[in-house]
Structures are given as C-alpha cells and as structure tokens.
Design a protein around this motif. Structure first.
Motif, PDB file in Angstrom:
ATOM      1  N   THR B  63      24.941  76.229 -59.083  1.00  0.00           N
ATOM      2  CA  THR B  63      23.757  75.510 -58.597  1.00  0.00           C
ATOM      3  C   THR B  63      23.962  74.002 -58.650  1.00  0.00           C
ATOM      4  N   ASP B  64      25.201  73.581 -58.842  1.00  0.00           N
ATOM      5  CA  ASP B  64      25.460  72.132 -58.973  1.00  0.00           C
ATOM      6  C   ASP B  64      25.982  71.517 -57.677  1.00  0.00           C
ATOM      7  N   GLY B  65      25.575  72.106 -56.543  1.00  0.00           N
ATOM      8  CA  GLY B  65      26.048  71.626 -55.251  1.00  0.00           C
ATOM      9  C   GLY B  65      25.778  70.146 -55.021  1.00  0.00           C
ATOM     10  N   ALA B  66      24.612  69.671 -55.465  1.00  0.00           N
ATOM     11  CA  ALA B  66      24.260  68.268 -55.229  1.00  0.00           C
ATOM     12  C   ALA B  66      25.287  67.351 -55.888  1.00  0.00           C
ATOM     13  N   THR B  67      25.771  67.748 -57.048  1.00  0.00           N
ATOM     14  CA  THR B  67      26.786  66.948 -57.753  1.00  0.00           C
ATOM     15  C   THR B  67      28.149  67.108 -57.108  1.00  0.00           C
ATOM     16  N   GLN B  68      28.472  68.364 -56.786  1.00  0.00           N
ATOM     17  CA  GLN B  68      29.813  68.635 -56.261  1.00  0.00           C
ATOM     18  C   GLN B  68      30.072  67.955 -54.916  1.00  0.00           C
ATOM     19  N   PHE B  69      29.036  67.869 -54.092  1.00  0.00           N
ATOM     20  CA  PHE B  69      29.232  67.342 -52.739  1.00  0.00           C
ATOM     21  C   PHE B  69      28.570  65.973 -52.564  1.00  0.00           C
ATOM     22  N   ALA B  70      28.367  65.276 -53.666  1.00  0.00           N
ATOM     23  CA  ALA B  70      27.762  63.942 -53.594  1.00  0.00           C
ATOM     24  C   ALA B  70      28.583  63.044 -52.672  1.00  0.00           C
ATOM     25  N   GLY B  71      27.907  62.369 -51.762  1.00  0.00           N
ATOM     26  CA  GLY B  71      28.602  61.467 -50.843  1.00  0.00           C
ATOM     27  C   GLY B  71      29.056  62.140 -49.566  1.00  0.00           C
ATOM     28  N   ILE B  72      29.008  63.468 -49.538  1.00  0.00           N
ATOM     29  CA  ILE B  72      29.375  64.194 -48.319  1.00  0.00           C
ATOM     30  C   ILE B  72      28.111  64.362 -47.481  1.00  0.00           C
ATOM     31  N   PRO B  73      28.156  63.937 -46.202  1.00  0.00           N
ATOM     32  CA  PRO B  73      26.943  64.015 -45.404  1.00  0.00           C
ATOM     33  C   PRO B  73      26.487  65.445 -45.138  1.00  0.00           C
ATOM     34  N   GLY B  74      25.176  65.619 -45.109  1.00  0.00           N
ATOM     35  CA  GLY B  74      24.617  66.930 -44.813  1.00  0.00           C
ATOM     36  C   GLY B  74      23.231  67.076 -45.394  1.00  0.00           C
ATOM     37  N   ASP B  75      22.354  67.708 -44.631  1.00  0.00           N
ATOM     38  CA  ASP B  75      20.986  67.934 -45.094  1.00  0.00           C
ATOM     39  C   ASP B  75      20.876  69.199 -45.924  1.00  0.00           C
ATOM     40  N   THR B  76      21.782  70.115 -45.698  1.00  0.00           N
ATOM     41  CA  THR B  76      21.760  71.368 -46.444  1.00  0.00           C
ATOM     42  C   THR B  76      23.128  71.559 -47.092  1.00  0.00           C
ATOM     43  N   ILE B  77      23.162  72.433 -48.057  1.00  0.00           N
ATOM     44  CA  ILE B  77      24.437  72.673 -48.736  1.00  0.00           C
ATOM     45  C   ILE B  77      25.466  73.246 -47.771  1.00  0.00           C
ATOM     46  N   ASN B  78      25.034  74.084 -46.843  1.00  0.00           N
ATOM     47  CA  ASN B  78      25.993  74.645 -45.880  1.00  0.00           C
ATOM     48  C   ASN B  78      26.618  73.541 -45.026  1.00  0.00           C
ATOM     49  N   GLU B  79      25.783  72.591 -44.621  1.00  0.00           N
ATOM     50  CA  GLU B  79      26.304  71.484 -43.812  1.00  0.00           C
ATOM     51  C   GLU B  79      27.246  70.610 -44.631  1.00  0.00           C
ATOM     52  N   GLN B  80      26.897  70.402 -45.886  1.00  0.00           N
ATOM     53  CA  GLN B  80      27.774  69.595 -46.744  1.00  0.00           C
ATOM     54  C   GLN B  80      29.132  70.267 -46.949  1.00  0.00           C
ATOM     55  N   VAL B  81      29.117  71.576 -47.103  1.00  0.00           N
ATOM     56  CA  VAL B  81      30.389  72.280 -47.278  1.00  0.00           C
ATOM     57  C   VAL B  81      31.245  72.126 -46.020  1.00  0.00           C
ATOM     58  N   LEU B  82      30.620  72.252 -44.854  1.00  0.00           N
ATOM     59  CA  LEU B  82      31.375  72.076 -43.610  1.00  0.00           C
ATOM     60  C   LEU B  82      31.937  70.662 -43.493  1.00  0.00           C
ATOM     61  N   ASN B  83      31.143  69.677 -43.875  1.00  0.00           N
ATOM     62  CA  ASN B  83      31.642  68.304 -43.795  1.00  0.00           C
ATOM     63  C   ASN B  83      32.691  68.009 -44.866  1.00  0.00           C
ATOM     64  N   PHE B  84      32.583  68.673 -45.983  1.00  0.00           N
ATOM     65  CA  PHE B  84      33.641  68.600 -47.001  1.00  0.00           C
ATOM     66  C   PHE B  84      34.952  69.121 -46.412  1.00  0.00           C
ATOM     67  N   ALA B  85      34.861  70.264 -45.750  1.00  0.00           N
ATOM     68  CA  ALA B  85      36.045  70.841 -45.111  1.00  0.00           C
ATOM     69  C   ALA B  85      36.581  69.900 -44.038  1.00  0.00           C
ATOM     70  N   LEU B  86      35.677  69.340 -43.249  1.00  0.00           N
ATOM     71  CA  LEU B  86      36.096  68.429 -42.184  1.00  0.00           C
ATOM     72  C   LEU B  86      36.792  67.197 -42.758  1.00  0.00           C
ATOM     73  N   THR B  87      36.239  66.663 -43.832  1.00  0.00           N
ATOM     74  CA  THR B  87      36.841  65.493 -44.469  1.00  0.00           C
ATOM     75  C   THR B  87      38.301  65.772 -44.819  1.00  0.00           C
ATOM     76  N   LEU B  88      38.553  66.956 -45.333  1.00  0.00           N
ATOM     77  CA  LEU B  88      39.919  67.318 -45.719  1.00  0.00           C
ATOM     78  C   LEU B  88      40.797  67.592 -44.503  1.00  0.00           C
ATOM     79  N   GLU B  89      40.219  68.214 -43.483  1.00  0.00           N
ATOM     80  CA  GLU B  89      41.021  68.517 -42.290  1.00  0.00           C
ATOM     81  C   GLU B  89      41.391  67.232 -41.537  1.00  0.00           C
ATOM     82  N   ILE B  90      40.501  66.252 -41.547  1.00  0.00           N
ATOM     83  CA  ILE B  90      40.826  64.964 -40.915  1.00  0.00           C
ATOM     84  C   ILE B  90      42.028  64.346 -41.629  1.00  0.00           C
TER      85      ILE B  90
END
Lengths: 196, 279
Positions: B63-90
């Motif tokens: 339940t610590d998604g807010a901490t884990q994905f801090a600074g990653i854009p996204g309104d929902t945790i699912n969106e943040q995870v996708l942008n986390f993945a995108l950040t790495l793929e870039i």
C-alpha cells in the motif's frame, strides 16, 4: 486425463497455481528424460528405457538441461507445498524420448519453455491477489530466460535462426512483446504427452 | 526539452484524465501490444478462456505506492506504474541506441536508423569468441529496436488513455563507464540495464490493480528476462537469475539462487537510474 482449464482443480488463485504446477511437473519430467537421452540413458517413470548419447556437460545443452531441470523441479516443489492438499495429482509423461535426436530433444525443450513462458502470461487474468501475481512473475521470468537460452543453444548447434526473444517489425515480429497463450491452447498442446 | 517537474527528472505533466482502467482503453492497449483480445478474458466474454470466469481485479499487495512512485506522473497508481515503466524504457532504448552506434563505428549521437541493415559490426570481441561476438552484436541490434518499440508502445498506450506520458530526461543519458570499443565492454554495460529492467518490472507488478495491465506489463517484463539471459550467455555468464547486491526475493526462502527472479523496489530503481544513467 487433462484436457482443458475446466479440468484443473480449484478456482481463482488456486486454479492458476494448479495450472502452473501441472506445467512445472511436465517441464521437470521432460528435463529428466531429456538429460537421460543426451547423457547416459536411463528409465523414465513409465519404465521405458531411454538409450543415452553419452554427451557431457561440457556441452551447453547438457549443462543447461541439468541446471534448468533443477529449477523446474524446485518450482514444482514450491507450488506443491504452497497448495498443500489442494494440489493437483502428478501425471506421467511420454515424450517418445527414446526415439528423439539431439535436435528433436532441444526443439521439444524450446517449445515447452516457450509455451510455459506464454502460459504464465495467459493465466494472469485468472489471478485474484497481487501476492500471487508477483510470485507467478518471479517464476515466469525464469521460464523466459530458459526459452532464450535454448533458442540461443539451438542456433549455435544447428543454425536455426531462432530469435532469442520476440522481435520488432524490422525482424518480422510485432512490438517485441511476449504473447500470452490462453490456458486451453496450452493444455491442448501438452495433453498428448500425458499418459497417466 | 523543457522540464516541468521540480524533481528535474520526470517531466510528464499531470492533467485531469480518464483512468486507464476502462475497457476501451485497455482494448487499445492490447491491440497496440499485438496481444490477442481473445487471450484477455478480462475484456472478452467470448474469449478463448472457456473455463471459470476471470477475477475482476487484483487485491492485496503493498500500500506504499505513493512513496514508491513519488515524482512519477500519474493520477492513479496504474498510470504511475506505466509511466515508471516508460521512464525506464526511454532510458534503456537511448542507451541501446548509443551502444549500437559504438559497436557499429558510428557517431554515438546518431538516431536509431529505421533500417537495421545499415548497422555492421565494426569492433572486436574484446576477449569474446567469434560466435559470442556475432550473437552479441545481433542481440544488440534486435534489442535496440525492441526497447525502442516498448517505449513507443507505452507512449501510445498512455496517450491513448488521455494521459501525459513521462518525458525524456532533458540532459539525456550516459553509461556510468563509457564502453570501450569492443563487444565485451559494450555488452557488459548493457547487461545491468536489462537485469535492472527485470527487477523493476517485477517490483512494480504488485502495485497494479488491473489484470489487463498486469498482463501487458508481464509481457514486456518477460522480454527483459529473455534479453538478460541472452546477453549473459554472450558474455560467458550464467543465464541467471543470478543474485546481485540489494536484490529482494518474492518467495521468502528461495531454495536456489536461480529458481525465482529477484526484484527491486520501484523507488530504489528510480534512484539508481538517476544516479547511474542520467546526465
């Protein structure tokens, strides 16, 4: 006899874990028999004598056959322990191993690993909890590594031109993304190996 | 490129957007991935999944998604995870592009050419045998396009959902140690990218609440695992997974070092990416 996902016991996470266990059991036994075939021979669980080719682990295929066989056995043991009394009963498998050439053995392993890799992805929609999603992922990644490894070994030995991973359109693929395989497609493909 | 994020690293602007958790957008996502909708019971009542109904979503997990994905854009945790993945793929696709240029004797800043035939091996093995040098170079080429395709796939998916994808680091990316002009050195620099990618996806997976997205993320993760094995073998290393310092285990008591994949927490991955690869 196992033919469809309906025949896998349980629902939700339990069903998916049993499905995974059935596949791990098959892979584990396949590696056992394949290792016999390429090395010193032996008897499979059906009592069929498998003559060996007397290769040793200085050969990459023999080396990884042993390594990955241990891994698949551990996956199976882990899942069986996790499921406890809900676990599916083990089967026996006939791969016609005694009659396969080295290349046929490797092709079979590659196909099994490739199918297993897609099978885990295809089962994700049936999961219920994140815990099991991550556990399934931790196993699935190793199946992906095994698939790539045997693709590379087959290429080196037989110049097959297999890709070690999904490729993009520049190489005749799509987006370079693994394709999930639905459970019933997987089970149809493996049912023929199950004899008891 | 402007960086709108105060962190200076992730500049995707957040804006009000529909959740990715909708059937329509997931179907687009699946189509983009070349993933058969028939294989995704989640969307299709007439799917190839003939057995019991799929579950409707994922429960439990951290339940610590807010901490884990801090600074990653996204309104929902699912969106943040996708942008986390995108950040790495870039990051990964850019470093592959650089590595391929180095191995091909081309200026490191050259864009990835749409035609792979323009790339020819121009460096030695650096101690790798001829077969591993050749296969390693083939993997470098193939995977450069794959990582680029992953990046474009995620951008398209996030955009299709009406959301702002994470942006490239304005300063670009560099290898922590500039590779020598030989395949061993180049692949040695590539391998940690792939191994970290595997650990990043597995670490992020249990934050997704959506089964369709989990399947898509898993399908990309799987290719990173394949790449890790192939590059490892080209370098004469074990196919893995081989434990590395800081690795976390999903299964509490792993019975063998290569039995289960390892993972890293998302925030650990982000910190390492920034420290090691961001210019």
């Amino acid at each position: 006899m196992l033919f469809t996902f309906d025949d896998i016991p349980g629902t939700g996470d339990i069903k998916v874990l049993n499905y995974a266990l059935a596949l791990e059991d098959l892979e584990s036994d396949l590696y056992d028999q394949a290792f016999m075939r390429l090395t010193v021979g032996g008897k499979n669980k059906l009592g069929i004598q498998i003559p060996g080719m007397n290769l040793n682990d200085s050969q990459a295929d023999v080396y990884y056959m042993y390594q990955f066989g241990v891994v698949e056995t551990r996956h199976s043991q882990f899942l069986r322990a996790a499921l406890g009394s809900a676990a599916i009963s083990p089967f026996k498998y006939n791969f016609n191993m005694q009659n396969l050439s080295r290349k046929q053995v490797l092709d079979l392993i590659y196909t099994a690993e490739s199918t297993g890799t897609g099978a885990y992805l295809g089962a994700i929609p049936y999961l219920e909890t994140k815990t099991y999603l991550q556990i399934a992922g931790a196993i699935q990644g190793t199946e992906a590594r095994h698939t790539a490894t045997f693709a590379g070994i087959i290429d080196q030995l037989f110049n097959e031109g297999l890709n070690v991973a999904p490729v993009t359109k520049q190489y005749g693929g799509n987006n370079g993304i693994e394709v999930p395989i639905p459970p019933n497609t997987v089970l149809k493909a493996v049912s023929g190996f199950i004899v008891a | 490129m402007a960086d709108e994020n105060s962190s200076g690293f992730f500049s995707g602007q957040t804006k009000s957007s529909p959740s990715l958790h909708s059937r329509r957008n997931l179907m687009r996502l699946a189509a983009l991935g070349g993933i058969s909708l028939a294989g995704m019971r989640f969307f299709s009542p007439k799917s190839a999944f003939a057995a019991s109904p799929a579950s409707s979503g994922l429960t439990g997990g951290s339940t610590d998604g807010a901490t884990q994905f801090a600074g990653i854009p996204g309104d929902t945790i699912n969106e943040q995870v996708l942008n986390f993945a995108l950040t790495l793929e870039i990051l990964e696709s850019d470093l592959y592009r650089q590595a391929l240029n180095i191995a091909s004797g081309l200026p490191v800043d050259n864009a990835l050419n749409i035609n792979p035939k323009v790339y020819q091996l121009k460096v030695g093995g650096g101690g790798l045998n001829a077969a591993s040098t050749q296969s390693g170079y083939l993997y470098l080429k193939q995977f450069a396009y794959v990582e680029s395709a992953h990046r474009e796939f995620l951008i398209a998916a996030i955009t299709a959902a009406g959301f702002a994808p994470a942006q490239k680091n304005p300063g670009g990316y560099k290898f922590p140690t500039k590779p020598q002009t030989d395949m061993k050195s180049i692949l040695t620099q590539i391998l940690p990218l792939e191994e970290t990618g595997v650990r990043a996806y597995l670490g992020a997976l249990p934050y997704l609440t959506d089964l369709g997205l989990a399947q898509v993320a898993g399908s990309i993760y799987s290719t990173e695992a394949r790449h890790s094995a192939a590059v490892s073998i080209s370098l004469g290393l074990h196919a893995g997974p081989t434990p590395e310092p800081g690795d976390l285990t999903v299964v509490p008591n792993p019975v063998g070092t290569n039995t289960f994949e390892y993972y890293l927490q998302p925030r650990t991955v982000v910190a390492a990416a920034v420290k090691n690869y961001f210019v």
